[in-house]
Write a protein that holds these residues in place. Sequence first.
Motif, PDB file in Angstrom:
ATOM      1  N   LEU A  33       0.829  -1.201   0.000  1.00 19.32           N
ATOM      2  CA  LEU A  33       0.000   0.000   0.000  1.00 19.32           C
ATOM      3  C   LEU A  33       0.868   1.259   0.000  1.00 19.32           C
ATOM      4  O   LEU A  33       0.556   2.238  -0.691  1.00 19.32           O
ATOM      5  CB  LEU A  33      -0.929  -0.007   1.218  1.00 19.32           C
ATOM      6  N   VAL A  34       1.953   1.208   0.768  1.00 21.60           N
ATOM      7  CA  VAL A  34       2.882   2.347   0.778  1.00 21.60           C
ATOM      8  C   VAL A  34       3.514   2.504  -0.603  1.00 21.60           C
ATOM      9  O   VAL A  34       3.652   3.621  -1.113  1.00 21.60           O
ATOM     10  CB  VAL A  34       3.966   2.162   1.863  1.00 21.60           C
ATOM     11  N   ASP A  35       3.902   1.383  -1.202  1.00 29.84           N
ATOM     12  CA  ASP A  35       4.465   1.431  -2.566  1.00 29.84           C
ATOM     13  C   ASP A  35       3.498   2.121  -3.520  1.00 29.84           C
ATOM     14  O   ASP A  35       3.888   3.017  -4.286  1.00 29.84           O
ATOM     15  CB  ASP A  35       4.743   0.017  -3.077  1.00 29.84           C
ATOM     16  N   LEU A  36       2.248   1.692  -3.500  1.00 28.88           N
ATOM     17  CA  LEU A  36       1.252   2.272  -4.403  1.00 28.88           C
ATOM     18  C   LEU A  36       1.063   3.755  -4.141  1.00 28.88           C
ATOM     19  O   LEU A  36       0.941   4.556  -5.083  1.00 28.88           O
ATOM     20  CB  LEU A  36      -0.081   1.531  -4.259  1.00 28.88           C
ATOM     21  N   LEU A 153      17.656  -0.615   0.445  1.00 28.31           N
ATOM     22  CA  LEU A 153      16.997  -0.784   1.737  1.00 28.31           C
ATOM     23  C   LEU A 153      16.073  -1.980   1.614  1.00 28.31           C
ATOM     24  O   LEU A 153      14.959  -1.872   1.103  1.00 28.31           O
ATOM     25  CB  LEU A 153      16.201   0.473   2.101  1.00 28.31           C
ATOM     26  N   THR A 154      16.545  -3.132   2.051  1.00 29.70           N
ATOM     27  CA  THR A 154      15.811  -4.366   1.778  1.00 29.70           C
ATOM     28  C   THR A 154      14.732  -4.655   2.799  1.00 29.70           C
ATOM     29  O   THR A 154      14.008  -5.624   2.659  1.00 29.70           O
ATOM     30  CB  THR A 154      16.784  -5.560   1.740  1.00 29.70           C
ATOM     31  N   GLY A 155      14.604  -3.832   3.824  1.00 33.86           N
ATOM     32  CA  GLY A 155      13.524  -4.021   4.775  1.00 33.86           C
ATOM     33  C   GLY A 155      12.205  -3.591   4.183  1.00 33.86           C
ATOM     34  O   GLY A 155      12.132  -2.949   3.147  1.00 33.86           O
ATOM     35  N   VAL A 156      11.100  -3.951   4.837  1.00 34.63           N
ATOM     36  CA  VAL A 156       9.773  -3.598   4.337  1.00 34.63           C
ATOM     37  C   VAL A 156       9.112  -2.541   5.208  1.00 34.63           C
ATOM     38  O   VAL A 156       7.925  -2.290   5.100  1.00 34.63           O
ATOM     39  CB  VAL A 156       8.866  -4.846   4.256  1.00 34.63           C
ATOM     40  N   SER A 157       9.889  -1.911   6.091  1.00 33.61           N
ATOM     41  CA  SER A 157       9.320  -0.915   6.986  1.00 33.61           C
ATOM     42  C   SER A 157       8.942   0.345   6.220  1.00 33.61           C
ATOM     43  O   SER A 157       9.500   0.648   5.162  1.00 33.61           O
ATOM     44  CB  SER A 157      10.324  -0.558   8.094  1.00 33.61           C
TER      45      SER A 157
END
Length: 610
Positions: A33-36, A153-157
């Motif tokens: 959702l953040v990506d979108l 930044l490979t985290g999903v935060s």
Amino acid sequence: MTETLPDVQLLEEARPGRVRSAVRRSVVQRGRLVDLAIMATFTVAAIYVMSNLWSDLQSGYLFNAGRDQAMWEWFFADTAHALAQFRSPLFSDLQNYPLGVNLMANTAMFGISIPLAPITLIFGPTATYAIGLTAGLGGTAIAWYWAFSRHVLTGVSVRSKIAAAVGAGFCGFAPAMISHANGHPNFVAFFVLPFIFLQVVRISNGKRPVRDGIVLGLLVAWQIFLGEEPLLIFTMSAMVFGAAYALPGLAKSRQAIKRAMPGLVIGGAVTLLITAVPLWSQFFGPASYDGVSHGQAGNDTAALTTFPTESVAGDPEGAEFRMNPTEENAYFGWPLVLLLLGATVWLWRIRLTRAAAAVIVVMGVLSLGSELTIDGDKTGITLPWKLLADLPLFESVLESRFAMGAIPAIGLLLTLGTYRAFVELRGPRRTAAGVWLVALAVAMIPLIPTPIDADQRSATPEFITSGSWENYVSDGTLVTVPVASAEDARALSWQVDADFGFPIAGGYFVGPDSKTRAGIYGAESRPTSTLLVNAKQTGKVPLIDVGTRANALTDLRYWHADVLVLPRFSGDDALRHTVDELVGFDAKRVDDVWVWDVRDLVSGKTSNQS
């Protein structure tokens, strides 16, 4: 590096962490959702920047585009017309008749113009032009966001995604990008470049050389059809980045290069397979040329620290450091320059930082050209560009554009610094993190772009739009008065509006000088085209004698002229009387233009118009 920035890993070492499946699904869903939201924000921002053009696709014209918008729209329209007519889009004789134009040797952007040909045919080339510029800005930001959020930044935060968005937003909407959005879609459409870089990194793992090589080849071929000059510039940036990144671990780097070779060879073969014919046409085909000389075009050092003119802090006085409104290739603003210096010191222990800093320095120095210029004063100090300026390929590049090669490196530093600030806001070093965020705001807010100005384009004469031209063009050309050129490209729009019903003499493109094969803008001057330009500039009818008339007849026959057309305006007397004298009969008023039907004159028959 990982001990300094949690969740940040080297490109080739990225691995997802283990979390419980239910929690992970929730986190991943929130991350999507953040990506979108971020991608939608970039898209809206791009539309906002180009909103003045989008609001009037029928008659809107970018204020600072000069003749470039007409040229680009012609390229897009000609490509669509060629495909509809089942002819090759690589060459066209619809302008610069009879020699024609090598479209591959110009900036035809087949990577956009061919896929969007249906849109061009249905909605017109201005729509394609607007899409190219808008997708270039927004798409470049989205592509770099993907690279930074997935592979740096490979985290999903959420904090990592916001940090990636900061750097990616700069990549897509950097001052140079906004400047080129005034008229150069090939210098804003950089959305393929991040994936080329990531694919090279993936190939270095050596796991699937065939598949990864094919993908790389497809990506590079696409970028060639979007813009070769950007590919050259950013390839140099990538090479500097790779060399600086590899330096601390040469043994490991040599192994990676060895693993990458099969995939790179396959990628090169795929690229060559797709582009061999177009590239042969570009360098050896009809109307090809050897290179374009632009003279000294390096950045003044002051251009590095000046605010861009089309931004919240836009400084009109800064225009003195640019070649033209579309070439503000640095203009980072002094707060950002200071922030980058601070970030380099603050994040020095991270290898990515050192590699990014190397790119910024090298590309920045190259962009200064062959001689150091400080605030308008030439110092006489020779710079490294001197060694590259005359080499093949480099000879046609505007050196100031190498500053654009630093943009991804700047975006990377902004991403790393912002992420570290977010992490340390919860720790004992929150003061330093707070200073970074404040400094980031001070550096970035002044660079927020303003909508690019647009104006009403010059109306196409009723003589063209009504179809009256069909009564005067048989199988020859329409010659505008003065002849179409890089200084006056209106005829290109007339031709598009007439659905390419006639070829034109002259035009706006890059073609060869017949003696040197060096690239020149527009057609070579002929005696009559030069005479008409002088008449327009002076407002006086030049001396017309037997020799001048003989030259005019030779030129008209060379152009296969059917009709000469001069739009009526208050100061058209000098041009009209000049042509009257040249052809031996007076102009005829048709709709809103003056016309001279020269078909009988050119064919050797006696004119009945005198």
